[in-house]
Write a protein that holds these residues in place. Structure first.
Motif, short mmCIF file in Angstrom:
data_model
loop_
_atom_site.label_atom_id
_atom_site.label_comp_id
_atom_site.label_asym_id
_atom_site.label_seq_id
_atom_site.Cartn_x
_atom_site.Cartn_y
_atom_site.Cartn_z
N LYS A 80 -0.38 13.77 6.55
CA LYS A 80 -1.26 13.62 5.41
C LYS A 80 -1.88 14.95 5.04
O LYS A 80 -2.09 15.81 5.89
N LEU A 81 -2.20 15.08 3.76
CA LEU A 81 -2.80 16.31 3.25
C LEU A 81 -4.13 16.61 3.93
O LEU A 81 -4.43 17.77 4.22
N GLU A 82 -4.93 15.57 4.24
CA GLU A 82 -6.24 15.80 4.85
C GLU A 82 -6.11 16.54 6.18
O GLU A 82 -6.91 17.41 6.50
N TYR A 83 -5.10 16.18 6.95
CA TYR A 83 -4.89 16.82 8.25
C TYR A 83 -4.40 18.25 8.08
O TYR A 83 -4.81 19.15 8.81
N LEU A 84 -3.54 18.45 7.10
CA LEU A 84 -3.06 19.81 6.82
C LEU A 84 -4.21 20.69 6.36
O LEU A 84 -4.31 21.85 6.76
N THR A 85 -5.10 20.14 5.56
CA THR A 85 -6.27 20.89 5.08
C THR A 85 -7.12 21.37 6.26
O THR A 85 -7.59 22.51 6.27
N ALA A 86 -7.30 20.52 7.25
CA ALA A 86 -8.07 20.91 8.44
C ALA A 86 -7.36 22.02 9.21
O ALA A 86 -8.00 22.98 9.66
N ILE A 87 -6.05 21.93 9.34
CA ILE A 87 -5.26 22.97 10.02
C ILE A 87 -5.40 24.29 9.27
O ILE A 87 -5.62 25.35 9.87
N LYS A 106 0.86 -1.18 0.00
CA LYS A 106 0.00 0.00 0.00
C LYS A 106 0.90 1.24 0.00
O LYS A 106 1.89 1.29 0.71
N LYS A 107 0.55 2.22 -0.80
CA LYS A 107 1.32 3.47 -0.85
C LYS A 107 0.74 4.46 0.15
O LYS A 107 -0.46 4.68 0.19
N ILE A 108 1.61 5.04 0.94
CA ILE A 108 1.20 6.06 1.90
C ILE A 108 1.84 7.38 1.48
O ILE A 108 3.05 7.45 1.26
N HIS A 109 1.02 8.41 1.34
CA HIS A 109 1.49 9.72 0.90
C HIS A 109 1.61 10.65 2.11
O HIS A 109 0.67 10.76 2.90
N PHE A 110 2.75 11.30 2.21
CA PHE A 110 2.98 12.29 3.26
C PHE A 110 3.45 13.58 2.63
O PHE A 110 4.09 13.57 1.58
N LEU A 111 3.15 14.66 3.26
CA LEU A 111 3.59 15.97 2.83
C LEU A 111 4.51 16.53 3.92
O LEU A 111 4.21 16.39 5.11
N VAL A 112 5.60 17.13 3.53
CA VAL A 112 6.51 17.77 4.47
C VAL A 112 6.55 19.26 4.13
O VAL A 112 6.98 19.64 3.05
N GLU A 113 6.04 20.08 5.03
CA GLU A 113 6.05 21.53 4.88
C GLU A 113 7.04 22.07 5.90
O GLU A 113 6.82 21.93 7.11
N LEU A 114 8.12 22.63 5.43
CA LEU A 114 9.19 23.08 6.32
C LEU A 114 8.96 24.45 6.93
O LEU A 114 9.71 24.86 7.81
N GLU A 115 7.93 25.14 6.50
CA GLU A 115 7.66 26.49 7.00
C GLU A 115 6.18 26.66 7.34
O GLU A 115 5.56 27.65 6.97
N LEU A 116 5.61 25.71 8.06
CA LEU A 116 4.18 25.76 8.34
C LEU A 116 3.79 27.01 9.13
O LEU A 116 2.90 27.75 8.73
#
Length: 135
Positions: A55-62, A18-28
């Motif tokens: 995950k992008l879904e969690y970042l979207t909520a933030i 299964k592929k798991i996608h993560f996003l890394v934002e260094l300047e949130l």
């Protein structure tokens, strides 16, 4: 480049393929700084981590919560809320990540990067022509 936002995309394979996608934002935290913010908003921003890995879904909520708080803060200070402060605009910064995730789900493979092996995990830096492969 004007209007360019860089972040890191990580796609990892689990033992079940299964592929798991993560996003890394260094300047949130920096993404939500505003001049003349209310005290409540400054406190909220200070609670954000400097960088985000998830995950992008969690970042979207933030992003949604922070944009609503920024809007409230700016209205309290009688400041105009520019379109770049709205949730939909802020989320466009990571829209390339969403497109990659959606295309990979529908294709079932990493078709965007034909030289990447299916058993490898790799990083993609937004705006970079080729990914850095990590085995």
């Amino acid at each position: 480049v004007l209007g360019c936002h860089e972040y890191i995309e990580v796609i990892a394979n689990t033992s079940t393929r299964k592929k798991i996608h993560f996003l890394v934002e260094l300047e949130l935290r920096e993404q939500f700084q505003i001049a003349k913010a209310s005290e409540n908003y400054r406190k909220l921003v200070s609670c954000l981590p400097e960088f985000y890995i998830g995950k992008l879904e969690y970042l979207t909520a933030i992003v949604r919560v922070m944009c609503n708080a920024a809007k409230k803060s700016m209205k309290e200070k009688k400041m105009h809320v520019g379109p770049w402060r709205k949730s939909s605009f802020m989320q466009m910064k990571w829209s390339g990540f969403n497109q990659i995730c959606n295309s990979n789900k529908s294709l079932g493979s990493v078709a965007t990067y034909p030289h990447a092996q299916a058993s490898e995990s790799y990083f993609r830096i937004s705006g970079a022509p080729t990914p850095l492969v990590v085995t």
